[in-house]
Design an enzyme around this catalytic site. Structure first.
Site, PDB file in Angstrom:
ATOM      1  N   GLU A  60       0.933  -0.960  -0.220  1.00 12.88           N
ATOM      2  CA  GLU A  60       0.090  -0.071   0.028  1.00 12.88           C
ATOM      3  C   GLU A  60       0.464   1.473  -0.015  1.00 12.88           C
ATOM      4  O   GLU A  60       1.730   1.213   0.639  1.00 12.88           O
ATOM      5  CB  GLU A  60      -0.880   0.279   1.382  1.00 12.88           C
ATOM      6  CG  GLU A  60      -1.276   1.752   1.620  1.00 12.88           C
ATOM      7  CD  GLU A  60      -3.085   1.032   1.976  1.00 12.88           C
ATOM      8  OE1 GLU A  60      -3.158   0.036   3.109  1.00 12.88           O
ATOM      9  OE2 GLU A  60      -3.836   2.002   2.174  1.00 12.88           O
ATOM     10  N   CYS A  72      -6.633   0.504   2.922  1.00  8.84           N
ATOM     11  CA  CYS A  72      -7.701   1.612   2.598  1.00  8.84           C
ATOM     12  C   CYS A  72      -7.595   2.719   1.849  1.00  8.84           C
ATOM     13  O   CYS A  72      -8.674   3.248   1.457  1.00  8.84           O
ATOM     14  CB  CYS A  72      -7.648   2.737   4.359  1.00  8.84           C
ATOM     15  SG  CYS A  72      -7.911   1.719   5.654  1.00  8.84           S
ATOM     16  N   ASN A  81     -12.292  -3.651   0.450  1.00  6.96           N
ATOM     17  CA  ASN A  81     -10.735  -4.003   1.734  1.00  6.96           C
ATOM     18  C   ASN A  81     -12.155  -3.294   2.654  1.00  6.96           C
ATOM     19  O   ASN A  81     -12.760  -3.085   2.341  1.00  6.96           O
ATOM     20  CB  ASN A  81     -10.365  -2.359   1.265  1.00  6.96           C
ATOM     21  CG  ASN A  81      -9.193  -2.592   2.505  1.00  6.96           C
ATOM     22  OD1 ASN A  81      -8.309  -3.534   3.023  1.00  6.96           O
ATOM     23  ND2 ASN A  81      -8.762  -1.551   3.749  1.00  6.96           N
ATOM     24  N   GLU A  82     -11.582  -3.703   3.604  1.00  3.42           N
ATOM     25  CA  GLU A  82     -12.046  -3.837   5.368  1.00  3.42           C
ATOM     26  C   GLU A  82     -13.761  -2.906   4.981  1.00  3.42           C
ATOM     27  O   GLU A  82     -13.671  -2.227   5.492  1.00  3.42           O
ATOM     28  CB  GLU A  82     -11.506  -2.716   5.696  1.00  3.42           C
ATOM     29  CG  GLU A  82     -10.375  -3.794   6.735  1.00  3.42           C
ATOM     30  CD  GLU A  82      -9.222  -3.133   7.569  1.00  3.42           C
ATOM     31  OE1 GLU A  82      -9.473  -1.436   7.270  1.00  3.42           O
ATOM     32  OE2 GLU A  82      -8.482  -3.991   8.189  1.00  3.42           O
TER      33      GLU A  82
HETATM   34  O1  AHR Z   1      -2.307  -1.534   6.595  1.00  8.98           O
HETATM   35  C1  AHR Z   1      -2.961  -0.361   7.181  1.00  8.98           C
HETATM   36  C2  AHR Z   1      -4.103   0.052   6.929  1.00  8.98           C
HETATM   37  O2  AHR Z   1      -4.196  -1.335   8.114  1.00  8.98           O
HETATM   38  C3  AHR Z   1      -4.507  -0.384   5.624  1.00  8.98           C
HETATM   39  O3  AHR Z   1      -5.226   0.010   4.752  1.00  8.98           O
HETATM   40  C4  AHR Z   1      -6.344  -0.864   5.812  1.00  8.98           C
HETATM   41  O4  AHR Z   1      -6.776  -1.932   5.181  1.00  8.98           O
HETATM   42  C5  AHR Z   1      -6.267  -1.178   7.743  1.00  8.98           C
HETATM   43  O5  AHR Z   1      -7.112  -1.102   8.683  1.00  8.98           O
END
Ligand code: AHR
Length: 665
Positions: A46, A250, A381-382
């Protein structure tokens, strides 16, 4: 010591007690219970902590196209007679905007020169926390320029913080007309400096437009122009990762939908990739990074190429029509989801389509006619809640209709248990989603307690687990006081024995986040730390790498007391695999106690070859120990050869250690 009858008795008694206290394991090498997925240990990338811009993407110039919110951020105008906008009568520097003509890169710099002499007017770029420059290395300077008939000259120089020039070149723009031209000049640096900057002095007369002012080191990964930092990629390649998940995190979701990750905007000429604010710009209290933007110089084509280079399966994660639920929680109405779904379908065609398809042709034009062989795709994602399930179903139906063989990854939210998790886990299983993405950012103790997490997991549904993000937190999630200490890494090592033992269920796992820049991080802990010139493996990295390069192909039972797996009894955690190709038995034992323990590992069902084995130990007596750029090997693996008996392997499990034993059979 003189051996008396008395000392002999004491020694025998001690040896007896010691033998009694031995940790005795039995491996049933001929009774494999599951295959280890070839993708088991992967990486999660990321653009956080200057992971891409200012990190893996080797561009040294910050705000090269003047598109940051403040168009001169990172730049200083150098003039003794500076008055912003007016240098001296007739000499000016301005930022111009032409959104109607160049929507993705509207701004450029106009320099109007009125008999300017060398060293009196220039611009300087500070780089991403300045620039790491290496002696004797080639540096490639480039820019886009446009002029009607200027008579200008550019003096390009690299300067140290003390003002010493450590590399220079001259560039004379020669093309004229309305079109933009690329100008390039390369030069060799004369000294190493971790905190240099770039000056461009101007000379001459007339008006010159400049944009995309860029500087790359000559030693990029595979020597690709405009490519990636080779030392950082090498760290990834060394892990032999089974997959690479990209582009996040994120960052996929965006703070709002306008700042979500859109892959189509990240391919093609870099000057046409529209820059956006990086969502980590001011996300973490205490670690603001107002100069953090995403240029997408490392875009989806480069991600696929990177995956191919390091032998990892590409695993892109796309936005599901929902922005980050910790931020705006903005959702796209279901009736307006089509463009999002189309992005997913087009991505599969981009990766796998023949050169006669629309997106396959674009891939070929970018230099890769062969397909990238994409097999998996994440949607969201999440994300969580019924809104997510509703949207996921729409993606799933559309993707499966056109590409039934693409395996999908669905999110189980941001917590590893509780109501949100249970709801998503059960919904995704009902939908037969191939991989359920679980995230855990928890204490080291949680990792130890959860070494058995998958021992009794649902084995009936078709869904498998992808541990998409995890890291033991020495303090608490998002705390800026978290550390990559040995305690966290050891807990992760112990936990991984549980994943390995349950490799039929857990088929992929990746630590997160991947990179942290010591001068520009937002989130800790991180797997690999870097500065402008160096890379550093954390204890956590060594754990990941040891598991990944010693994963084996089949799990075999490794039983401890009461014929149970070692999952915390006597502070021991263990797993074993065999590698069918190399004919090796690979044993991993983690001792989380502060005392050394003697172990005896009996191997049934396999004839060991030879009388030695390879033992790799990762250990430190101090669980708080950390590596640093100055002392990178405080916790580092040590390899040796040990003697083994025909049936038993005797080994001392030192205090706080991970031992990997590799035996030929
Ligand atoms: O790894 C950091 C963040 O943690 C990521 O972007 C997210 O998916 C998680 O909350």
């Amino acid at each position: 010591m003189k051996l008396t009858f008395f000392t002999l008795i004491i020694s025998l008694q001690y040896a007896f007690l010691f033998a009694q206290n031995k940790a005795v394991f039995t491996i049933q090498a001929n009774k494999p219970t599951a295959s280890v997925s070839p993708n088991m240990y992967g990486i999660f990338f990321e653009d956080i902590n200057l992971g891409a811009d200012g990190g893996l993407y080797a561009e040294l110039v910050k705000n090269r196209s003047f598109e940051f919110a403040n168009p001169l951020m990172g730049w200083t105008i150098k003039s003794s007679k500076l008055l912003y906008g007016t240098i001296n009568p007739g000499s000016e520097i301005h930022i111009l905007n032409r959104p109607d003509k160049a929507a993705t890169n509207p701004r450029f710099m106009r320099v109007t020169l009125n008999n300017v002499k060398k060293d009196s007017l220039g611009i300087s770029n500070e780089g991403f926390r300045r620039m790491g420059i290496k002696k004797d290395l080639r540096y490639d300077f480039s820019l886009l320029y446009r002029q009607q008939k200027a008579n200008a000259k550019l003096y390009v120089e690299l300067v140290t913080e003390k003002g010493n020039i450590i590399g220079s070149a001259t560039f004379t723009p020669e093309q004229t007309g309305d079109a933009w031209h690329k100008g390039e000049v390369s030069f060799i640096a004369t000294a190493t400096d971790p905190k240099a900057s770039l000056n461009i002095w101007l000379e001459g007369n007339g008006a010159l437009d400049v944009d995309m002012i860029s500087l790359f080191p000559g030693d990029t990964w595979k020597g690709r122009k405009g490519g990636l930092r080779a030392d950082m990629v090498q760290m990834l390649a060394d892990m032999k990762p089974g997959f690479i998940r990209f582009p996040g995190g994120c960052i996929v979701e965006g703070r709002d939908l306008a700042t979500r990750y859109e892959w189509k905007k990240t391919i093609g000429p870099v000057e046409e990739r529209k820059l956006i604010i990086n969502r980590w710009n001011n996300e973490i209290a205490g670690r603001p990074a107002p100069d953090y933007f995403q240029t997408f110089g490392l875009g989806f084509f480069e991600f696929f190429q990177l995956a191919e280079d390091i032998g990892a399966e590409p695993l892109p994660i796309l936005n599901c029509g929902m922005a980050c639920q910790f931020n705006t929680a903005e959702v796209t109405p279901v009736e307006q989801l089509d463009p999002y779904v189309q992005d997913a379908l087009d991505l599969i065609e981009f990766a796998n389509g023949s050169v006669t398809t629309h997106w396959g042709k674009i891939r070929a034009e970018l230099g890769h006619p062969d397909p990238f062989n994409l097999k998996m795709l994440g949607v969201g994602n999440e994300n969580w809640g019924p809104q997510y399930v509703e949207r996921f179903k729409i993606f799933q139906a559309a993707i499966k209709k056109q590409y039934p063989n693409i395996k999908l990854v669905g999110s189980s939210g941001f917590l590893p248990n509780g109501e949100l998790f249970d709801y998503l886990d059960s919904e995704l299983r009902k939908m037969n989603v191939e991989f359920i993405d679980e995230h855990y950012y928890s204490s080291p103790q949680w990792f130890l307690d959860n070494a058995k997490r998958y021992d009794n997991y649902d084995r009936k549904s078709a869904s498998r687990v992808f541990v998409g993000e995890y890291a033991a937190q020495s303090d608490r999630t998002t705390s800026i006081h978290n550390k990559n200490n040995w305690r966290t890494a050891l807990a992760e090592a112990a936990f991984l024995t549980g994943l390995e033992r349950n490799a039929d269920i857990v088929q992929m796992a990746s630590y997160a986040p991947l990179f942290g820049n010591i001068d520009g991080w937002q989130w800790k802990p991180d797997l690999i730390w870097v500065d402008n010139l160096q890379v550093m493996a954390t204890p956590n990295y060594h754990v990941q790498k040891l598991y990944a390069v010693n994963k084996g192909s089949q799990v075999v039972p490794m039983l401890y007391k009461d014929n149970l797996p070692a999952a915390g009894q006597d502070s021991l955690y263990a797993s074993a695999t065999i590698d069918k190709i190399t004919n090796e038995l690979i044993i991993k034992i983690v001792n989380t106690s502060g005392k050394a323990q003697q172990a005896e590992v009996n191997v049934d069902g396999a004839n060991k070859k030879g009388s030695t084995a390879k033992l790799i130990v990762l250990q430190n007596d101090n669980p708080e120990a950390e590596n640093s750029l100055d002392s990178p090997s405080v916790v580092a693996p040590v390899e040796k050869i040990i003697d083994i008996k025909k049936k038993a392997i005797n080994v001392e499990l030192t205090a706080y250690s991970l031992s990997v034993i590799v035996v030929k059979f």
